[in-house]
Design a protein around this motif. Sequence first.
Motif, PDB file in Angstrom:
ATOM      1  N   ARG A 123      21.989   6.750   9.078  1.00  0.00           N
ATOM      2  CA  ARG A 123      22.668   7.855   9.753  1.00  0.00           C
ATOM      3  C   ARG A 123      21.697   8.888  10.322  1.00  0.00           C
ATOM      4  NH1 ARG A 123      26.655  10.720   5.735  1.00  0.00           N
ATOM      5  NH2 ARG A 123      27.061  11.914   7.645  1.00  0.00           N
ATOM      6  N   ILE A 171      30.315   5.979  11.043  1.00  0.00           N
ATOM      7  CA  ILE A 171      30.537   5.705   9.622  1.00  0.00           C
ATOM      8  C   ILE A 171      32.015   5.417   9.381  1.00  0.00           C
ATOM      9  CG2 ILE A 171      30.550   6.759   7.315  1.00  0.00           C
ATOM     10  CD1 ILE A 171      28.004   8.255   8.117  1.00  0.00           C
ATOM     11  N   THR A 173      27.836  10.687  14.438  1.00  0.00           N
ATOM     12  CA  THR A 173      27.392   9.926  13.269  1.00  0.00           C
ATOM     13  C   THR A 173      28.564   9.637  12.333  1.00  0.00           C
ATOM     14  OG1 THR A 173      25.236  11.036  13.407  1.00  0.00           O
ATOM     15  CG2 THR A 173      25.728   9.859  11.375  1.00  0.00           C
ATOM     16  N   ARG A 188      29.857   0.289   5.394  1.00  0.00           N
ATOM     17  CA  ARG A 188      29.721   1.746   5.406  1.00  0.00           C
ATOM     18  C   ARG A 188      28.365   2.157   4.843  1.00  0.00           C
ATOM     19  NH1 ARG A 188      33.252   6.726   4.786  1.00  0.00           N
ATOM     20  NH2 ARG A 188      31.783   8.259   3.950  1.00  0.00           N
ATOM     21  N   ILE A 193      25.576   1.738   7.462  1.00  0.00           N
ATOM     22  CA  ILE A 193      25.566   2.777   8.492  1.00  0.00           C
ATOM     23  C   ILE A 193      25.109   4.114   7.905  1.00  0.00           C
ATOM     24  CG2 ILE A 193      26.920   3.980  10.250  1.00  0.00           C
ATOM     25  CD1 ILE A 193      26.410   0.990  10.743  1.00  0.00           C
ATOM     26  N   GLU A 194      25.503   4.396   6.680  1.00  0.00           N
ATOM     27  CA  GLU A 194      25.057   5.630   6.033  1.00  0.00           C
ATOM     28  C   GLU A 194      23.548   5.628   5.827  1.00  0.00           C
ATOM     29  OE1 GLU A 194      27.449   5.796   2.510  1.00  0.00           O
ATOM     30  OE2 GLU A 194      28.917   7.134   3.450  1.00  0.00           O
ATOM     31  N   GLN A 247      33.976   2.286   7.789  1.00  0.00           N
ATOM     32  CA  GLN A 247      34.917   2.441   6.684  1.00  0.00           C
ATOM     33  C   GLN A 247      36.237   1.734   6.984  1.00  0.00           C
ATOM     34  OE1 GLN A 247      35.434   6.354   4.648  1.00  0.00           O
ATOM     35  NE2 GLN A 247      37.514   6.256   5.449  1.00  0.00           N
TER      36      GLN A 247
END
Length: 228
Positions: free
Chosen positions: A153, A134, A130, A146, A149-150, A138
């Motif tokens: 997650r 991320i 994971t 970012r 994706i967070e 980034q």
Amino acid sequence: MEAVLTHLRDAIERGELAVGEKLPTEAELGKRFEVSRSVVREALRALQALGLTVSRAGKGTYVAAGGPVQNPVFGAYSARDLIEVRRHVEIPVAGYAATRRTQDDVDLLTHLIGKMEQEPDPTAWVALDTLFHISVAQASGNPVFRKIIEEIRDALARQSTFLNQLGDRRRQSDLEHRALVEAIVGGSEGAAVRAMAAHLEHVETTLNTIVRPGTAQHPQMKAKKQHE
């Protein structure tokens, strides 16, 4: 875990455990299969992701369907939701990462893939997986990527666990991640895009194989058929 899951899944799909029937408790299943409750819990989570069972707070786990759903759910998002978003986000992100990455990004991604390839603990590997995705986002230089994706997650971690448990994906994932890192480090936008696209294609193929055994095509065969 795989043995417990296979036994329960087969029992449900053969009708030995009928729709609406309550499964034995975690303690009972642990005693029957001579495994810990944490192992049983993982197997039950996989059954729920397949759509075969449903958990009712304070009451237990019940059979919800006689066969797996076509679109497993991982936390707040379905497999289809994740694949669609990841195609539109992570593939271009990989290209941006290859052209915008800093030395710190290169060092982090290289460190992460090295740790993943050596990590013996499945749970720790999923956490690194994971973090890896991320970190690729980034490296794109765009904080919005970012954030996206967070946001997913937890679902990505659940899906990754599911794929490793039922599809034996971990070794192949390491190879795909390594190819992506090499493309980003090399600054090749095209290679990075192709590497991420191939990674997501393999994820989708493995999911289809788990849900509908024998029906999923290998990505190369699928591409050949589309070309023809």
